[in-house]
Scaffold this motif. Structure first.
Motif, PDB file in Angstrom:
ATOM      1  N   ARG A   1       0.898  -1.182   0.007  1.00  0.00           N
ATOM      2  CA  ARG A   1       0.252   0.062   0.194  1.00  0.00           C
ATOM      3  C   ARG A   1       0.810   1.227   0.023  1.00  0.00           C
ATOM      4  NH1 ARG A   1      -5.255  -0.426   1.633  1.00  0.00           N
ATOM      5  NH2 ARG A   1      -5.062   1.843   2.757  1.00  0.00           N
ATOM      6  N   VAL A   2       0.374   2.403  -0.365  1.00  0.00           N
ATOM      7  CA  VAL A   2       0.795   3.679  -0.445  1.00  0.00           C
ATOM      8  C   VAL A   2       0.204   4.456   0.559  1.00  0.00           C
ATOM      9  CG1 VAL A   2       1.996   3.703  -2.580  1.00  0.00           C
ATOM     10  CG2 VAL A   2      -0.211   4.501  -2.372  1.00  0.00           C
ATOM     11  N   VAL A   3       0.788   5.242   1.527  1.00  0.00           N
ATOM     12  CA  VAL A   3       0.015   6.260   2.281  1.00  0.00           C
ATOM     13  C   VAL A   3       0.769   7.481   2.278  1.00  0.00           C
ATOM     14  CG1 VAL A   3      -0.372   4.257   3.845  1.00  0.00           C
ATOM     15  CG2 VAL A   3       1.733   5.633   4.469  1.00  0.00           C
ATOM     16  N   LEU A   4      -0.029   8.655   2.351  1.00  0.00           N
ATOM     17  CA  LEU A   4       0.298   9.918   2.516  1.00  0.00           C
ATOM     18  C   LEU A   4       1.498  10.259   3.339  1.00  0.00           C
ATOM     19  CD1 LEU A   4      -3.027  11.938   2.417  1.00  0.00           C
ATOM     20  CD2 LEU A   4      -1.088  11.644   0.196  1.00  0.00           C
ATOM     21  N   THR A   5       2.585  10.818   3.067  1.00  0.00           N
ATOM     22  CA  THR A   5       3.685  11.074   4.268  1.00  0.00           C
ATOM     23  C   THR A   5       3.180  12.487   4.750  1.00  0.00           C
ATOM     24  OG1 THR A   5       4.440  12.831   2.758  1.00  0.00           O
ATOM     25  CG2 THR A   5       5.235  10.441   2.641  1.00  0.00           C
ATOM     26  N   GLU A   6       3.614  12.842   5.937  1.00  0.00           N
ATOM     27  CA  GLU A   6       3.222  14.213   6.531  1.00  0.00           C
ATOM     28  C   GLU A   6       3.199  15.317   5.749  1.00  0.00           C
ATOM     29  OE1 GLU A   6       2.283  14.172   9.829  1.00  0.00           O
ATOM     30  OE2 GLU A   6       2.391  12.087   9.675  1.00  0.00           O
ATOM     31  N   ALA A   7       3.976  15.342   4.938  1.00  0.00           N
ATOM     32  CA  ALA A   7       4.186  16.370   3.790  1.00  0.00           C
ATOM     33  C   ALA A   7       2.888  16.325   2.927  1.00  0.00           C
ATOM     34  CB  ALA A   7       5.293  16.576   2.957  1.00  0.00           C
ATOM     35  N   GLY A   8       2.519  15.067   2.483  1.00  0.00           N
ATOM     36  CA  GLY A   8       1.359  14.810   1.834  1.00  0.00           C
ATOM     37  C   GLY A   8       0.004  14.988   2.486  1.00  0.00           C
ATOM     38  N   LYS A   9       0.152  15.103   3.870  1.00  0.00           N
ATOM     39  CA  LYS A   9      -1.184  15.304   4.673  1.00  0.00           C
ATOM     40  C   LYS A   9      -1.324  16.844   4.794  1.00  0.00           C
ATOM     41  CE  LYS A   9      -0.810  11.214   7.586  1.00  0.00           C
ATOM     42  NZ  LYS A   9      -0.529  10.835   8.849  1.00  0.00           N
ATOM     43  N   VAL A  10      -0.359  17.638   4.663  1.00  0.00           N
ATOM     44  CA  VAL A  10      -0.195  18.820   4.647  1.00  0.00           C
ATOM     45  C   VAL A  10      -0.691  19.285   3.471  1.00  0.00           C
ATOM     46  CG1 VAL A  10       1.132  21.093   4.828  1.00  0.00           C
ATOM     47  CG2 VAL A  10       1.486  19.182   6.302  1.00  0.00           C
ATOM     48  N   LEU A  11      -0.402  18.897   2.183  1.00  0.00           N
ATOM     49  CA  LEU A  11      -0.847  19.143   1.101  1.00  0.00           C
ATOM     50  C   LEU A  11      -2.216  19.067   0.677  1.00  0.00           C
ATOM     51  CD1 LEU A  11      -0.020  20.244  -1.901  1.00  0.00           C
ATOM     52  CD2 LEU A  11       0.542  17.800  -2.420  1.00  0.00           C
ATOM     53  N   LEU A  12      -2.594  17.949   1.513  1.00  0.00           N
ATOM     54  CA  LEU A  12      -4.191  17.374   1.238  1.00  0.00           C
ATOM     55  C   LEU A  12      -5.126  18.237   2.017  1.00  0.00           C
ATOM     56  CD1 LEU A  12      -6.300  15.245   0.676  1.00  0.00           C
ATOM     57  CD2 LEU A  12      -5.822  14.153   2.825  1.00  0.00           C
ATOM     58  N   ASN A  13      -4.422  18.866   3.223  1.00  0.00           N
ATOM     59  CA  ASN A  13      -5.328  20.112   3.743  1.00  0.00           C
ATOM     60  C   ASN A  13      -5.524  21.249   2.862  1.00  0.00           C
ATOM     61  OD1 ASN A  13      -5.583  18.473   6.184  1.00  0.00           O
ATOM     62  ND2 ASN A  13      -3.779  19.121   7.125  1.00  0.00           N
ATOM     63  N   HIS A  14      -4.502  21.621   2.198  1.00  0.00           N
ATOM     64  CA  HIS A  14      -4.462  22.790   1.444  1.00  0.00           C
ATOM     65  C   HIS A  14      -5.224  22.360   0.207  1.00  0.00           C
ATOM     66  CE1 HIS A  14      -1.793  25.558   3.444  1.00  0.00           C
ATOM     67  NE2 HIS A  14      -0.915  24.663   3.483  1.00  0.00           N
ATOM     68  N   ALA A  15      -5.238  21.096  -0.358  1.00  0.00           N
ATOM     69  CA  ALA A  15      -6.168  20.756  -1.325  1.00  0.00           C
ATOM     70  C   ALA A  15      -7.708  21.075  -1.163  1.00  0.00           C
ATOM     71  CB  ALA A  15      -5.749  19.194  -1.833  1.00  0.00           C
ATOM     72  N   GLU A  16      -7.937  20.608   0.000  1.00  0.00           N
ATOM     73  CA  GLU A  16      -9.403  20.728   0.317  1.00  0.00           C
ATOM     74  C   GLU A  16      -9.817  22.430   0.151  1.00  0.00           C
ATOM     75  OE1 GLU A  16     -11.241  18.691   0.951  1.00  0.00           O
ATOM     76  OE2 GLU A  16     -10.234  16.992   1.876  1.00  0.00           O
ATOM     77  N   THR A  17      -8.799  23.070   0.737  1.00  0.00           N
ATOM     78  CA  THR A  17      -9.293  24.664   0.639  1.00  0.00           C
ATOM     79  C   THR A  17      -9.223  25.313  -0.775  1.00  0.00           C
ATOM     80  OG1 THR A  17      -8.406  24.956   2.644  1.00  0.00           O
ATOM     81  CG2 THR A  17      -8.404  27.032   1.330  1.00  0.00           C
ATOM     82  N   ILE A  18      -8.198  24.635  -1.584  1.00  0.00           N
ATOM     83  CA  ILE A  18      -7.930  25.349  -3.154  1.00  0.00           C
ATOM     84  C   ILE A  18      -9.280  24.857  -3.802  1.00  0.00           C
ATOM     85  CG2 ILE A  18      -6.654  24.958  -5.025  1.00  0.00           C
ATOM     86  CD1 ILE A  18      -4.283  24.818  -3.343  1.00  0.00           C
ATOM     87  N   LEU A  19      -9.569  23.438  -3.512  1.00  0.00           N
ATOM     88  CA  LEU A  19     -10.715  22.742  -4.460  1.00  0.00           C
ATOM     89  C   LEU A  19     -12.131  23.367  -3.995  1.00  0.00           C
ATOM     90  CD1 LEU A  19      -9.681  19.103  -4.542  1.00  0.00           C
ATOM     91  CD2 LEU A  19      -9.705  20.776  -6.502  1.00  0.00           C
ATOM     92  N   GLU A  20     -12.158  23.960  -2.942  1.00  0.00           N
ATOM     93  CA  GLU A  20     -13.433  24.662  -2.221  1.00  0.00           C
ATOM     94  C   GLU A  20     -13.669  25.879  -3.048  1.00  0.00           C
ATOM     95  OE1 GLU A  20     -13.683  24.892   1.792  1.00  0.00           O
ATOM     96  OE2 GLU A  20     -14.003  22.732   2.478  1.00  0.00           O
ATOM     97  N   GLN A  21     -12.375  26.604  -3.129  1.00  0.00           N
ATOM     98  CA  GLN A  21     -12.368  27.960  -3.807  1.00  0.00           C
ATOM     99  C   GLN A  21     -12.519  27.715  -5.439  1.00  0.00           C
ATOM    100  OE1 GLN A  21     -12.486  30.312  -1.054  1.00  0.00           O
ATOM    101  NE2 GLN A  21     -11.740  31.263  -2.738  1.00  0.00           N
ATOM    102  N   ILE A  22     -12.243  26.641  -5.954  1.00  0.00           N
ATOM    103  CA  ILE A  22     -12.474  26.452  -7.517  1.00  0.00           C
ATOM    104  C   ILE A  22     -13.788  26.184  -7.640  1.00  0.00           C
ATOM    105  CG2 ILE A  22     -12.286  24.611  -9.170  1.00  0.00           C
ATOM    106  CD1 ILE A  22      -9.354  24.424  -8.422  1.00  0.00           C
ATOM    107  N   GLU A  23     -14.607  25.277  -6.378  1.00  0.00           N
ATOM    108  CA  GLU A  23     -16.158  25.073  -6.468  1.00  0.00           C
ATOM    109  C   GLU A  23     -16.658  26.321  -6.599  1.00  0.00           C
ATOM    110  OE1 GLU A  23     -18.902  22.402  -6.979  1.00  0.00           O
ATOM    111  OE2 GLU A  23     -17.401  21.519  -5.900  1.00  0.00           O
ATOM    112  N   ARG A  24     -16.308  27.085  -5.531  1.00  0.00           N
ATOM    113  CA  ARG A  24     -17.032  28.707  -5.535  1.00  0.00           C
ATOM    114  C   ARG A  24     -16.910  29.376  -6.770  1.00  0.00           C
ATOM    115  NH1 ARG A  24     -14.593  30.218  -1.003  1.00  0.00           N
ATOM    116  NH2 ARG A  24     -16.183  29.631   0.363  1.00  0.00           N
ATOM    117  N   ALA A  25     -15.694  29.189  -7.468  1.00  0.00           N
ATOM    118  CA  ALA A  25     -15.603  29.932  -8.450  1.00  0.00           C
ATOM    119  C   ALA A  25     -16.675  29.428  -9.896  1.00  0.00           C
ATOM    120  CB  ALA A  25     -14.292  29.713  -9.164  1.00  0.00           C
ATOM    121  N   HIS A  26     -16.682  27.934  -9.784  1.00  0.00           N
ATOM    122  CA  HIS A  26     -17.749  27.397 -10.786  1.00  0.00           C
ATOM    123  C   HIS A  26     -19.310  28.083 -10.181  1.00  0.00           C
ATOM    124  CE1 HIS A  26     -15.228  25.018 -13.084  1.00  0.00           C
ATOM    125  NE2 HIS A  26     -14.654  24.275 -11.960  1.00  0.00           N
ATOM    126  N   THR A  27     -19.430  28.031  -9.012  1.00  0.00           N
ATOM    127  CA  THR A  27     -20.822  28.376  -8.513  1.00  0.00           C
ATOM    128  C   THR A  27     -21.017  29.855  -8.963  1.00  0.00           C
ATOM    129  OG1 THR A  27     -20.816  26.987  -6.488  1.00  0.00           O
ATOM    130  CG2 THR A  27     -22.422  28.983  -6.508  1.00  0.00           C
TER     131      THR A  27
END
Length: 306
Positions: A55-81
């Motif tokens: 299996r592959v799992v997220l590193t600590e850096a990957g988890k930080v990136l995942l948290n930022h991904a949530e914020t960025i993708l929410e902003q993209i969702e807002r732009a589409h709206t």
């Protein structure tokens, strides 16, 4: 520069846990997913995955990136709206999922009404139970999901999802015609404590709703027959083999002459129906049309049965 598409891939990996499941959710090959994740790691300048056995799992850096991904993708969702609001009187293409009785009861009608009001809108319907609908929503395979709110659906608490109430639907009792309570005034749920019951198995949302209401009424139903399909449950009752309770939208369009529908006046089981959308998205026209159609249908269904 980080590609937003690759952020969606790492978010899907966080949801689904494996490259193979992530690929299936995103309709990609596992090789394509691996390439996107490798490209994302190069853009980020650090390792975001590590192997644990097969299996592959997220590193600590990957988890930080995942948290930022949530914020960025929410902003993209807002732009589409915002862009959709700009165009909403012209054209829009939406996808909606819903459980079967909701589709038959009010979703199809709501989509038809929307098409009359806004001819440029095109809405596709996909049948899916609540747990599958939530996955489709988070994977961006649908834009809105009509769901049941029940304790056995932990996905409803996902912070990326917003729930908008559509209707609260009462259950009603289905009794054989010759039953002593048939044809009487509204009954108490506890009046059915000594009966043989027809219910779905333990894993379904409807079973959870009914079991909880029965517990509040002071008894545990004596289940003799199992049927997930509401028409099948009504058929078992029509044969005189027990009683059941069915949500208003679950009543078959044509009822057997050998059953009677009774309102439940005390400890009435209720099914809460909601529209689930991704947070920061907005489908107000569709939600209002769904809410109106659901209210109209729930108000009329028992009267039709009677």
């Amino acid at each position: 520069m980080i590609d937003p598409r690759h952020l969606r891939t790492v978010r899907a990996l966080g949801d689904h846990g494996t490259v193979i499941d992530t690929a299936a959710a995103l309709h990609l090959t596992p090789s394509a997913v691996s390439q996107q994740l490798a490209s994302l790691a190069r853009s980020a300048g650090c390792a975001i995955l590590e192997r644990h056995g097969r299996r592959v799992v997220l590193t600590e850096a990957g988890k930080v990136l995942l948290n930022h991904a949530e914020t960025i993708l929410e902003q993209i969702e807002r732009a589409h709206t915002d862009l959709r609001h700009f165009q909403q009187r012209q054209v829009s293409h939406l996808r909606i999922s819903a459980f079967p009785t909701a589709i038959a009861g009010f979703v199809a009608e709501a989509v038809a009404r929307l098409g009359v009001r806004l001819p440029g809108w095109h809405v596709e319907i996909e049948e899916a139970e609540t747990d599958e609908s939530l996955t489709l929503l988070l994977d961006h395979d649908v834009d809105l999901a009509v769901v049941m709110i029940t304790p056995n659906q932990p996905g409803l608490a996902d912070h990326r999802i917003e729930l908008l109430p559509l209707a609260v639907e009462n259950y009603c009792a289905v009794l054989p015609t010759g039953h002593p309570l048939a044809g009487s005034a509204p009954i108490r749920l506890a009046d059915l404590a000594a009966e043989n019951w027809v219910l779905s198995r333990h894993t379904t949302s409807c079973r959870e709703v009914v079991a909880s209401a029965c517990a509040m009424a002071g008894f545990q139903p004596r289940v003799k027959h199992h049927a997930t399909d509401f028409a099948a449950a009504v058929g078992i009752v029509a044969a005189g083999l027990g009683v059941t309770v069915v949500p208003e939208l679950g009543l078959p369009p044509i009822l057997p002459e050998s059953v009677r529908i009774q309102a439940i006046a005390s400890h009435t089981p209720k099914r809460q129906i909601a529209a689930a959308i991704r947070r920061n998205s907005d489908h107000g026209e569709l939600v209002e049309m769904l809410r109106s159609a659901a209210t109209d249908r729930c108000d009329s269904r028992v009267e039709e049965a009677e």
